[in-house]
Design a protein around this motif. Structure first.
Motif, PDB file in Angstrom:
ATOM      1  N   ARG A  78       0.829  -1.214   0.000  1.00 17.46           N
ATOM      2  CA  ARG A  78       0.000   0.000   0.000  1.00 17.46           C
ATOM      3  C   ARG A  78       0.859   1.258   0.000  1.00 17.46           C
ATOM      4  O   ARG A  78       0.614   2.201  -0.765  1.00 17.46           O
ATOM      5  N   ASP A  79       1.883   1.293   0.840  1.00 19.93           N
ATOM      6  CA  ASP A  79       2.748   2.470   0.911  1.00 19.93           C
ATOM      7  C   ASP A  79       3.434   2.740  -0.427  1.00 19.93           C
ATOM      8  O   ASP A  79       3.567   3.887  -0.862  1.00 19.93           O
ATOM      9  N   ILE A  80       3.865   1.681  -1.091  1.00 23.83           N
ATOM     10  CA  ILE A  80       4.558   1.830  -2.372  1.00 23.83           C
ATOM     11  C   ILE A  80       3.626   2.408  -3.433  1.00 23.83           C
ATOM     12  O   ILE A  80       3.970   3.376  -4.125  1.00 23.83           O
ATOM     13  N   ILE A  81       2.439   1.825  -3.564  1.00 28.09           N
ATOM     14  CA  ILE A  81       1.574   2.270  -4.652  1.00 28.09           C
ATOM     15  C   ILE A  81       0.941   3.635  -4.366  1.00 28.09           C
ATOM     16  O   ILE A  81       0.676   4.402  -5.295  1.00 28.09           O
ATOM     17  N   GLU A  82       0.713   3.951  -3.082  1.00 26.33           N
ATOM     18  CA  GLU A  82       0.209   5.287  -2.770  1.00 26.33           C
ATOM     19  C   GLU A  82       1.268   6.339  -3.055  1.00 26.33           C
ATOM     20  O   GLU A  82       0.949   7.430  -3.548  1.00 26.33           O
ATOM     21  N   GLU A  83       2.509   6.027  -2.774  1.00 24.52           N
ATOM     22  CA  GLU A  83       3.595   6.962  -3.070  1.00 24.52           C
ATOM     23  C   GLU A  83       3.720   7.178  -4.580  1.00 24.52           C
ATOM     24  O   GLU A  83       4.101   8.255  -5.044  1.00 24.52           O
ATOM     25  N   ALA A  84       3.386   6.143  -5.350  1.00 25.19           N
ATOM     26  CA  ALA A  84       3.444   6.247  -6.813  1.00 25.19           C
ATOM     27  C   ALA A  84       2.232   6.963  -7.397  1.00 25.19           C
ATOM     28  O   ALA A  84       2.150   7.159  -8.611  1.00 25.19           O
ATOM     29  N   GLY A  85       1.278   7.345  -6.560  1.00 22.31           N
ATOM     30  CA  GLY A  85       0.140   8.128  -7.021  1.00 22.31           C
ATOM     31  C   GLY A  85      -1.137   7.369  -7.262  1.00 22.31           C
ATOM     32  O   GLY A  85      -2.076   7.891  -7.863  1.00 22.31           O
ATOM     33  N   PHE A  86      -1.213   6.123  -6.764  1.00 25.18           N
ATOM     34  CA  PHE A  86      -2.413   5.322  -6.924  1.00 25.18           C
ATOM     35  C   PHE A  86      -3.257   5.369  -5.651  1.00 25.18           C
ATOM     36  O   PHE A  86      -2.752   5.654  -4.567  1.00 25.18           O
ATOM     37  N   TYR A  87      -4.545   5.062  -5.804  1.00 22.11           N
ATOM     38  CA  TYR A  87      -5.408   4.863  -4.644  1.00 22.11           C
ATOM     39  C   TYR A  87      -5.383   3.382  -4.291  1.00 22.11           C
ATOM     40  O   TYR A  87      -5.550   2.526  -5.167  1.00 22.11           O
ATOM     41  N   ALA A  88      -5.163   3.059  -3.023  1.00 19.19           N
ATOM     42  CA  ALA A  88      -5.050   1.659  -2.600  1.00 19.19           C
ATOM     43  C   ALA A  88      -6.255   1.246  -1.768  1.00 19.19           C
ATOM     44  O   ALA A  88      -6.632   1.921  -0.819  1.00 19.19           O
TER      45      ALA A  88
END
Length: 211
Positions: free
Chosen positions: A75-85
């Motif tokens: 979750r932390d990785i994809i939220e940092e990349a600009g996605f909603y998790a």
């Protein structure tokens, strides 16, 4: 964004299953089970506002893993990349949650109690046929797990442990291969030139015994 109201209640998810699946196939953004309250409305408004700040709708990624550590890491990785998790501890929870409607990608563990990730892939493909699925597992003694996931319909099979750049690269590649879906942006990621510390990232799944 489109929100649909339904008579199905959170306490009785089966009552909303038909409406939920229809909403998912129609790419509805939000499903509001009656009765809903002010907090439910504000949660939707908050996510819409986040999308506006990014100047385009955020792509949504569903994470399914029974290990809370893995879910938090991904979750932390994809939220940092600009996605909603959105995250679920099991396939059963993911398919019955009323707040999970429009999904652009799924990251799922293969080995889980209850409905396995293999069966989960089949269910996800039936619910969201065009959504790319990334399967992951830490059980590498038997490579059949990864190969079977691909045969079941996963777009990519990712062995644990993995790091931030590997996961984001696979995710962005899978989304690029499928192209933008109805109303989805072509790209919602930003350049991150500062990858300081990524090489030191121990990755996920390094603990023994996790799927």
């Amino acid at each position: 964004p489109v929100a649909v109201m339904t008579a199905g209640r959170r306490g009785k998810p089966t009552a909303a299953s038909h409406a939920l699946n229809a909403a998912r196939r129609a790419c509805v953004d939000y499903l509001l089970p009656k009765p809903f309250d002010y907090k439910d409305i504000m949660q939707i408004c908050g996510e819409i506002e986040d999308g506006r700040r990014h100047r385009k709708p955020m792509r949504r990624v569903l994470i399914i893993d029974d290990d809370a550590y893995t879910r938090a890491f991904v979750r932390d990785i994809i939220e940092e990349a600009g996605f909603y998790a959105a995250e679920s501890a099991s396939v059963e929870e993911a398919i019955m949650r009323l707040d999970i409607t429009r999904i652009d990608a799924v990251i799922i563990d293969i080995v889980m109690p209850g409905i396995s990730g293999m069966t989960g892939i089949k269910i996800i493909k039936a619910t969201w046929p065009s959504v790319p699925i990334i399967a992951m597992t830490g059980y590498l003694k038997d490579t059949d797990y990864l190969e079977s996931a691909l045969l079941k319909g996963a777009a990519h099979a990712l062995p644990k442990p993995f790091g931030k750049l590997q996961l984001t690269g696979v995710l962005e590649g899978c989304l690029a291969a499928t192209g933008p879906r109805d109303g989805s942006p072509e790209d919602n990621t930003e350049e991150h030139p500062d990858d300081q510390g990524v090489g030191e990232d121990p990755g996920v799944g390094g603990r023994a015994g996790r799927g």
